[in-house]
Design a protein around this motif. Sequence first.
Motif, PDB file in Angstrom:
ATOM      1  N   HIS A 155      10.320  76.253  30.398  1.00 29.06           N
ATOM      2  CA  HIS A 155      10.345  75.412  29.201  1.00 29.06           C
ATOM      3  C   HIS A 155       8.904  74.482  29.354  1.00 29.06           C
ATOM      4  CE1 HIS A 155      14.382  76.367  27.984  1.00 29.06           C
ATOM      5  NE2 HIS A 155      14.575  76.524  29.287  1.00 29.06           N
ATOM      6  N   SER A 156       8.581  74.015  28.138  1.00 32.90           N
ATOM      7  CA  SER A 156       7.403  72.949  28.272  1.00 32.90           C
ATOM      8  C   SER A 156       7.700  72.114  27.113  1.00 32.90           C
ATOM      9  CB  SER A 156       6.177  73.787  28.279  1.00 32.90           C
ATOM     10  OG  SER A 156       5.842  74.399  26.970  1.00 32.90           O
ATOM     11  N   TRP A 157       6.888  70.940  27.326  1.00 33.94           N
ATOM     12  CA  TRP A 157       6.624  69.858  26.450  1.00 33.94           C
ATOM     13  C   TRP A 157       5.478  69.133  26.408  1.00 33.94           C
ATOM     14  CZ3 TRP A 157       8.469  68.160  22.074  1.00 33.94           C
ATOM     15  CH2 TRP A 157       7.976  66.895  21.688  1.00 33.94           C
ATOM     16  N   ASP A 158       4.608  69.018  25.418  1.00 37.34           N
ATOM     17  CA  ASP A 158       3.490  68.641  25.530  1.00 37.34           C
ATOM     18  C   ASP A 158       2.591  69.227  26.719  1.00 37.34           C
ATOM     19  OD1 ASP A 158       1.207  66.762  24.808  1.00 37.34           O
ATOM     20  OD2 ASP A 158       2.080  65.069  25.658  1.00 37.34           O
ATOM     21  N   GLN A 159       2.350  68.441  27.640  1.00 43.34           N
ATOM     22  CA  GLN A 159       1.266  68.961  28.827  1.00 43.34           C
ATOM     23  C   GLN A 159       2.161  69.266  30.249  1.00 43.34           C
ATOM     24  OE1 GLN A 159      -1.724  66.299  29.407  1.00 43.34           O
ATOM     25  NE2 GLN A 159      -2.427  66.089  27.318  1.00 43.34           N
ATOM     26  N   TYR A 160       3.369  69.206  30.273  1.00 45.15           N
ATOM     27  CA  TYR A 160       4.051  69.516  31.520  1.00 45.15           C
ATOM     28  C   TYR A 160       5.332  70.638  31.302  1.00 45.15           C
ATOM     29  CZ  TYR A 160       8.821  67.328  30.896  1.00 45.15           C
ATOM     30  OH  TYR A 160       9.982  67.216  30.607  1.00 45.15           O
ATOM     31  N   GLY A 161       5.819  71.157  32.372  1.00 42.87           N
ATOM     32  CA  GLY A 161       6.647  72.012  32.125  1.00 42.87           C
ATOM     33  C   GLY A 161       7.749  72.180  33.424  1.00 42.87           C
ATOM     34  N   ALA A 162       8.690  73.266  32.954  1.00 45.49           N
ATOM     35  CA  ALA A 162       9.770  73.427  34.010  1.00 45.49           C
ATOM     36  C   ALA A 162      10.136  74.733  34.250  1.00 45.49           C
ATOM     37  CB  ALA A 162      11.051  72.339  33.899  1.00 45.49           C
ATOM     38  N   GLY A 163      10.252  75.354  35.086  1.00 44.01           N
ATOM     39  CA  GLY A 163      10.469  76.888  35.340  1.00 44.01           C
ATOM     40  C   GLY A 163      11.758  77.020  36.199  1.00 44.01           C
ATOM     41  N   LEU A 164      12.509  78.097  35.875  1.00 44.73           N
ATOM     42  CA  LEU A 164      13.697  78.398  36.651  1.00 44.73           C
ATOM     43  C   LEU A 164      13.369  79.889  37.023  1.00 44.73           C
ATOM     44  CD1 LEU A 164      16.618  77.915  37.696  1.00 44.73           C
ATOM     45  CD2 LEU A 164      17.407  78.912  35.467  1.00 44.73           C
ATOM     46  N   SER A 165      13.423  80.220  38.325  1.00 45.45           N
ATOM     47  CA  SER A 165      13.473  81.552  38.973  1.00 45.45           C
ATOM     48  C   SER A 165      14.425  81.718  40.034  1.00 45.45           C
ATOM     49  CB  SER A 165      12.039  81.558  39.518  1.00 45.45           C
ATOM     50  OG  SER A 165      11.882  82.964  40.342  1.00 45.45           O
ATOM     51  N   GLY A 166      15.369  82.431  39.904  1.00 43.26           N
ATOM     52  CA  GLY A 166      16.747  82.543  40.801  1.00 43.26           C
ATOM     53  C   GLY A 166      17.466  81.306  40.612  1.00 43.26           C
ATOM     54  N   ASP A 167      17.723  80.677  41.237  1.00 43.88           N
ATOM     55  CA  ASP A 167      18.157  79.183  41.331  1.00 43.88           C
ATOM     56  C   ASP A 167      17.517  77.962  41.692  1.00 43.88           C
ATOM     57  OD1 ASP A 167      18.601  79.452  43.861  1.00 43.88           O
ATOM     58  OD2 ASP A 167      20.612  79.400  44.348  1.00 43.88           O
ATOM     59  N   THR A 168      16.040  78.589  41.863  1.00 47.88           N
ATOM     60  CA  THR A 168      15.048  77.373  42.166  1.00 47.88           C
ATOM     61  C   THR A 168      14.401  76.876  40.909  1.00 47.88           C
ATOM     62  OG1 THR A 168      14.699  78.209  44.389  1.00 47.88           O
ATOM     63  CG2 THR A 168      13.037  76.708  43.347  1.00 47.88           C
ATOM     64  N   VAL A 169      14.492  75.543  40.553  1.00 50.38           N
ATOM     65  CA  VAL A 169      13.568  74.911  39.684  1.00 50.38           C
ATOM     66  C   VAL A 169      12.260  74.316  39.880  1.00 50.38           C
ATOM     67  CG1 VAL A 169      13.678  72.835  37.824  1.00 50.38           C
ATOM     68  CG2 VAL A 169      15.940  74.010  38.431  1.00 50.38           C
ATOM     69  N   TYR A 170      11.300  74.698  39.143  1.00 45.84           N
ATOM     70  CA  TYR A 170       9.736  74.351  39.506  1.00 45.84           C
ATOM     71  C   TYR A 170       9.342  73.319  38.414  1.00 45.84           C
ATOM     72  CZ  TYR A 170      10.329  78.296  42.772  1.00 45.84           C
ATOM     73  OH  TYR A 170      10.464  79.341  43.770  1.00 45.84           O
ATOM     74  N   GLY A 171       8.515  72.473  38.945  1.00 43.58           N
ATOM     75  CA  GLY A 171       7.984  71.485  37.718  1.00 43.58           C
ATOM     76  C   GLY A 171       6.228  71.688  38.023  1.00 43.58           C
ATOM     77  N   PHE A 172       5.594  71.469  36.773  1.00 49.13           N
ATOM     78  CA  PHE A 172       4.065  71.832  37.064  1.00 49.13           C
ATOM     79  C   PHE A 172       3.734  70.734  35.606  1.00 49.13           C
ATOM     80  CE2 PHE A 172       5.954  75.180  34.755  1.00 49.13           C
ATOM     81  CZ  PHE A 172       5.253  75.174  33.648  1.00 49.13           C
TER      82      PHE A 172
END
Length: 138
Positions: free
Chosen positions: A6-23
């Motif tokens: 999922h992303s909004w404007d310039q940042y995003g969040a990702g889910l892989s398995g049960d780990t959440v990532y931010g960038f």
Amino acid sequence: MGSSIHSWDQYGAGLSGDTVYGFGPGKRGQLGVSMDNIISISLPQATVGLEGVEIVSIDANGDHSAALSGDGHLYTWGRGFGSTSDVHCPRRLPSSLCFIQIALGWKHMLVLTGVEGKCLCLVATTMESLVILKREAW
């Protein structure tokens, strides 16, 4: 376990398995990758504070993010509102409800409950943050 992004404007969040990532830019804590203020990261980093929690879905919008656990708990982090501080890592929403779906807006969140079958709009007011939410049933 799942995967999504999922992303909004310039940042995003990702889910892989049960780990959440931010960038991306994270000045309001919406990345959830550190207790410190992170201006920006270019490569995804694991969110801090969800270790051992089975995450089944995520969403990102505005300057805040959310995750839903397999046992129906809701975690939020990011922008604080009014006199509250930004939240730099996920915090569990204190609630006896079981949540099954989430959708974030700019300064609000829609959640669907399981057994109760209610759609709730969680609104950030001038005195509350997205971690301490006002529930308004539809």
